[in-house]
Design a protein around this motif. Sequence first.
Motif, PDB file in Angstrom:
ATOM      1  N   MET A 191       0.839  -1.265  -0.166  1.00  0.00           N
ATOM      2  CA  MET A 191       0.100   0.034   0.137  1.00  0.00           C
ATOM      3  C   MET A 191       0.922   1.206   0.123  1.00  0.00           C
ATOM      4  SD  MET A 191      -2.858  -1.338   2.805  1.00  0.00           S
ATOM      5  CE  MET A 191      -1.754  -1.007   4.060  1.00  0.00           C
ATOM      6  N   ILE A 192       0.750   2.142  -1.010  1.00  0.00           N
ATOM      7  CA  ILE A 192       1.526   3.108  -1.097  1.00  0.00           C
ATOM      8  C   ILE A 192       1.371   4.236   0.083  1.00  0.00           C
ATOM      9  CG2 ILE A 192       2.006   5.264  -2.511  1.00  0.00           C
ATOM     10  CD1 ILE A 192       1.744   3.468  -5.108  1.00  0.00           C
ATOM     11  N   VAL A 193       2.246   4.740   0.599  1.00  0.00           N
ATOM     12  CA  VAL A 193       2.165   5.952   1.695  1.00  0.00           C
ATOM     13  C   VAL A 193       1.697   6.979   1.092  1.00  0.00           C
ATOM     14  CG1 VAL A 193       3.563   7.102   3.328  1.00  0.00           C
ATOM     15  CG2 VAL A 193       4.047   4.786   2.807  1.00  0.00           C
ATOM     16  N   GLU A 194       0.540   7.389   1.448  1.00  0.00           N
ATOM     17  CA  GLU A 194      -0.428   8.580   0.799  1.00  0.00           C
ATOM     18  C   GLU A 194       0.598   9.692   0.882  1.00  0.00           C
ATOM     19  OE1 GLU A 194      -3.531  10.678  -1.059  1.00  0.00           O
ATOM     20  OE2 GLU A 194      -3.219   8.589  -0.650  1.00  0.00           O
ATOM     21  N   GLU A 195       1.185  10.184   1.925  1.00  0.00           N
ATOM     22  CA  GLU A 195       2.142  11.404   1.870  1.00  0.00           C
ATOM     23  C   GLU A 195       3.120  11.395   0.885  1.00  0.00           C
ATOM     24  OE1 GLU A 195      -0.259  10.936   5.755  1.00  0.00           O
ATOM     25  OE2 GLU A 195       1.166   9.560   4.242  1.00  0.00           O
ATOM     26  N   LYS A 246       3.105   9.506  -2.256  1.00  0.00           N
ATOM     27  CA  LYS A 246       2.708   9.017  -3.687  1.00  0.00           C
ATOM     28  C   LYS A 246       3.264   9.857  -4.895  1.00  0.00           C
ATOM     29  CE  LYS A 246      -1.863  11.691  -3.606  1.00  0.00           C
ATOM     30  NZ  LYS A 246      -3.503  11.606  -3.613  1.00  0.00           N
ATOM     31  N   GLN A 247       3.745  11.267  -4.330  1.00  0.00           N
ATOM     32  CA  GLN A 247       4.357  12.038  -5.491  1.00  0.00           C
ATOM     33  C   GLN A 247       5.736  12.007  -5.788  1.00  0.00           C
ATOM     34  OE1 GLN A 247       2.276  13.469  -7.849  1.00  0.00           O
ATOM     35  NE2 GLN A 247       0.716  12.884  -6.583  1.00  0.00           N
ATOM     36  N   HIS A 248       6.444  10.881  -4.875  1.00  0.00           N
ATOM     37  CA  HIS A 248       7.688  10.580  -4.858  1.00  0.00           C
ATOM     38  C   HIS A 248       8.074   9.882  -6.175  1.00  0.00           C
ATOM     39  CE1 HIS A 248      11.622   9.037  -3.619  1.00  0.00           C
ATOM     40  NE2 HIS A 248      11.570  10.053  -2.733  1.00  0.00           N
ATOM     41  N   PRO A 249       9.272  10.357  -6.669  1.00  0.00           N
ATOM     42  CA  PRO A 249       9.742   9.657  -8.226  1.00  0.00           C
ATOM     43  C   PRO A 249       9.791   8.327  -8.167  1.00  0.00           C
ATOM     44  CG  PRO A 249      11.565  10.972  -7.204  1.00  0.00           C
ATOM     45  CD  PRO A 249      10.106  11.425  -6.579  1.00  0.00           C
ATOM     46  N   ILE A 250      10.025   7.562  -6.964  1.00  0.00           N
ATOM     47  CA  ILE A 250      10.099   6.166  -6.981  1.00  0.00           C
ATOM     48  C   ILE A 250       8.681   5.395  -6.995  1.00  0.00           C
ATOM     49  CG2 ILE A 250      10.553   4.177  -5.431  1.00  0.00           C
ATOM     50  CD1 ILE A 250      13.041   5.613  -4.417  1.00  0.00           C
ATOM     51  N   LEU A 251       7.734   6.172  -6.952  1.00  0.00           N
ATOM     52  CA  LEU A 251       6.343   5.562  -6.937  1.00  0.00           C
ATOM     53  C   LEU A 251       5.737   6.012  -8.203  1.00  0.00           C
ATOM     54  CD1 LEU A 251       5.309   6.459  -3.190  1.00  0.00           C
ATOM     55  CD2 LEU A 251       5.813   4.003  -4.343  1.00  0.00           C
ATOM     56  N   SER A 252       6.459   6.737  -8.921  1.00  0.00           N
ATOM     57  CA  SER A 252       5.771   6.872 -10.108  1.00  0.00           C
ATOM     58  C   SER A 252       5.361   5.642 -11.254  1.00  0.00           C
ATOM     59  CB  SER A 252       6.999   7.757 -11.271  1.00  0.00           C
ATOM     60  OG  SER A 252       6.259   8.151 -12.322  1.00  0.00           O
ATOM     61  N   LEU A 272      10.145   2.904  12.151  1.00  0.00           N
ATOM     62  CA  LEU A 272      11.497   2.933  11.386  1.00  0.00           C
ATOM     63  C   LEU A 272      12.418   4.047  11.857  1.00  0.00           C
ATOM     64  CD1 LEU A 272      10.350   2.989   7.690  1.00  0.00           C
ATOM     65  CD2 LEU A 272      11.712   1.255   8.835  1.00  0.00           C
ATOM     66  N   PRO A 273      13.537   3.964  11.799  1.00  0.00           N
ATOM     67  CA  PRO A 273      14.272   5.085  12.270  1.00  0.00           C
ATOM     68  C   PRO A 273      14.139   6.528  11.743  1.00  0.00           C
ATOM     69  CG  PRO A 273      15.624   2.919  11.805  1.00  0.00           C
ATOM     70  CD  PRO A 273      14.297   2.721  11.413  1.00  0.00           C
ATOM     71  N   ALA A 274      14.344   7.709  12.371  1.00  0.00           N
ATOM     72  CA  ALA A 274      14.141   8.636  11.777  1.00  0.00           C
ATOM     73  C   ALA A 274      14.486   9.325  10.541  1.00  0.00           C
ATOM     74  CB  ALA A 274      14.411   9.844  12.942  1.00  0.00           C
ATOM     75  N   ASP A 275      15.618   8.604  10.079  1.00  0.00           N
ATOM     76  CA  ASP A 275      16.685   8.922   8.806  1.00  0.00           C
ATOM     77  C   ASP A 275      15.763   7.883   7.830  1.00  0.00           C
ATOM     78  OD1 ASP A 275      17.553   6.617   9.760  1.00  0.00           O
ATOM     79  OD2 ASP A 275      19.550   6.806   8.908  1.00  0.00           O
ATOM     80  N   CYS A 276      14.633   7.376   7.997  1.00  0.00           N
ATOM     81  CA  CYS A 276      14.232   6.550   6.947  1.00  0.00           C
ATOM     82  C   CYS A 276      12.846   7.169   6.729  1.00  0.00           C
ATOM     83  CB  CYS A 276      13.667   5.064   7.423  1.00  0.00           C
ATOM     84  SG  CYS A 276      15.367   4.054   7.655  1.00  0.00           S
ATOM     85  N   THR A 277      12.413   6.942   5.232  1.00  0.00           N
ATOM     86  CA  THR A 277      11.196   7.585   4.760  1.00  0.00           C
ATOM     87  C   THR A 277      10.363   6.322   4.076  1.00  0.00           C
ATOM     88  OG1 THR A 277      12.006   9.754   4.415  1.00  0.00           O
ATOM     89  CG2 THR A 277       9.744   9.134   3.175  1.00  0.00           C
ATOM     90  N   ALA A 278       9.344   5.872   4.780  1.00  0.00           N
ATOM     91  CA  ALA A 278       8.512   4.689   4.143  1.00  0.00           C
ATOM     92  C   ALA A 278       7.617   5.165   2.905  1.00  0.00           C
ATOM     93  CB  ALA A 278       7.619   4.342   5.248  1.00  0.00           C
ATOM     94  N   ARG A 319       8.573  -2.325 -10.986  1.00  0.00           N
ATOM     95  CA  ARG A 319       8.501  -0.870 -11.234  1.00  0.00           C
ATOM     96  C   ARG A 319       9.160  -0.047 -10.262  1.00  0.00           C
ATOM     97  NH1 ARG A 319       7.171   1.976 -15.645  1.00  0.00           N
ATOM     98  NH2 ARG A 319       6.012   0.488 -16.373  1.00  0.00           N
ATOM     99  N   LEU A 320       8.663  -0.494  -9.290  1.00  0.00           N
ATOM    100  CA  LEU A 320       9.285   0.413  -7.820  1.00  0.00           C
ATOM    101  C   LEU A 320      10.888   0.126  -7.796  1.00  0.00           C
ATOM    102  CD1 LEU A 320       8.071   1.598  -4.848  1.00  0.00           C
ATOM    103  CD2 LEU A 320       8.720  -0.954  -4.007  1.00  0.00           C
ATOM    104  N   ILE A 321      11.324  -1.048  -7.826  1.00  0.00           N
ATOM    105  CA  ILE A 321      12.736  -1.251  -7.770  1.00  0.00           C
ATOM    106  C   ILE A 321      13.498  -0.467  -9.063  1.00  0.00           C
ATOM    107  CG2 ILE A 321      14.532  -3.150  -7.776  1.00  0.00           C
ATOM    108  CD1 ILE A 321      12.557  -4.837  -6.445  1.00  0.00           C
ATOM    109  N   ILE A 322      12.855  -0.693 -10.147  1.00  0.00           N
ATOM    110  CA  ILE A 322      13.385   0.070 -11.170  1.00  0.00           C
ATOM    111  C   ILE A 322      13.566   1.613 -11.105  1.00  0.00           C
ATOM    112  CG2 ILE A 322      13.373   0.492 -13.912  1.00  0.00           C
ATOM    113  CD1 ILE A 322      12.311  -2.703 -13.785  1.00  0.00           C
TER     114      ILE A 322
END
Length: 340
Positions: free
Chosen positions: A191-195, A197-203, A224-230, A289-292
Amino acid sequence: MLRFFFALVLYTHALAHPVPESTQWLTYPDGDGPGKGRHIMLIAADQEYRSEQSMPMMAKILSTHHGFDCTVLFGVNEKGEVDPTMPVYPEKGKESEFKQHHIPGLEHLASADLVIYFTRLLTLPMNERELIVKYIDSGKPFIALRTANHGFHAPLPYKINGKQVNWGTEVLGGAFMGHHGRWHADSTRGMIVEEQKQHPILSGVSDIWGNSDVYRTYKEGTSLPADCTALVWGQPLMGRKHDDPPNTKLEPLPVAWIKTWQTSSGQSARVFHSTMGSGHDLQSAGLRRLIINAVYWGMSMEAAINPTRSVDIVGSYEPLESGFNYAKLGVKPKPVSAYK
């Protein structure tokens, strides 16, 4: 004529794959695409999730559809065969017979622009561990899939300011702490994190599903650690089919995130980690696609991400089932060429 000859030699050299062909690894020359001139190395050395099949498949997609030069390295046995059946722990009473793992070609990490790690509990010779650390500490980007967050049994020889660096918890932002649900019985809906969804990896990413279960990488009640973005949360399902209902007794946990790694010299390396990634998980076009997309992002090539560029499998891809019952599953040592 002589000038033309030298120009042709220089042109050919410029287009040459950065790693020489060998019976010990696989090389895939670039096709057409924005990745031309960039080199990706994929390391397949796990014993459970059929990375020996999935990493060549991903390399074919990245080279054919996206234009990257790709090289796949494998964990091999004493005969030089790709061998997922090699044990990761010595048998009790037979410790002296335990064989170290071996990944030929790690010296070519120096030519990589990005590395995808799919390893599990490896005990490598010190010189091979040092080559891995040299890349991790170079500031170049890397990706880790599934078991890579517990990818090395013997510690990596990596210290910063005199302190031992932990590959899973520190470099990747999380290590395997257990199966969040039923091992080899649940599957995962991404499930894509709503906040984000505009990240280029999720394109262009949609419908992420895999028949492996969700990993827990942090203690219950924490995050998750503070330096990680889910980027993607994984909801455990009640079975191993795409349309199985969610297990409402189990909370979703992050299955894909990004972070940066600060090297010993202060450089910032872009890191992407997905705890999904089994051979069958990667039959999901959404996960591929996510990984690529993460490959492009890792190399700061976000502008080249195309949400409709093909992530279709090249040729046939029929991964064996995950697990350790090698005889039943048909997993056995094979020459590198068997995975071309």
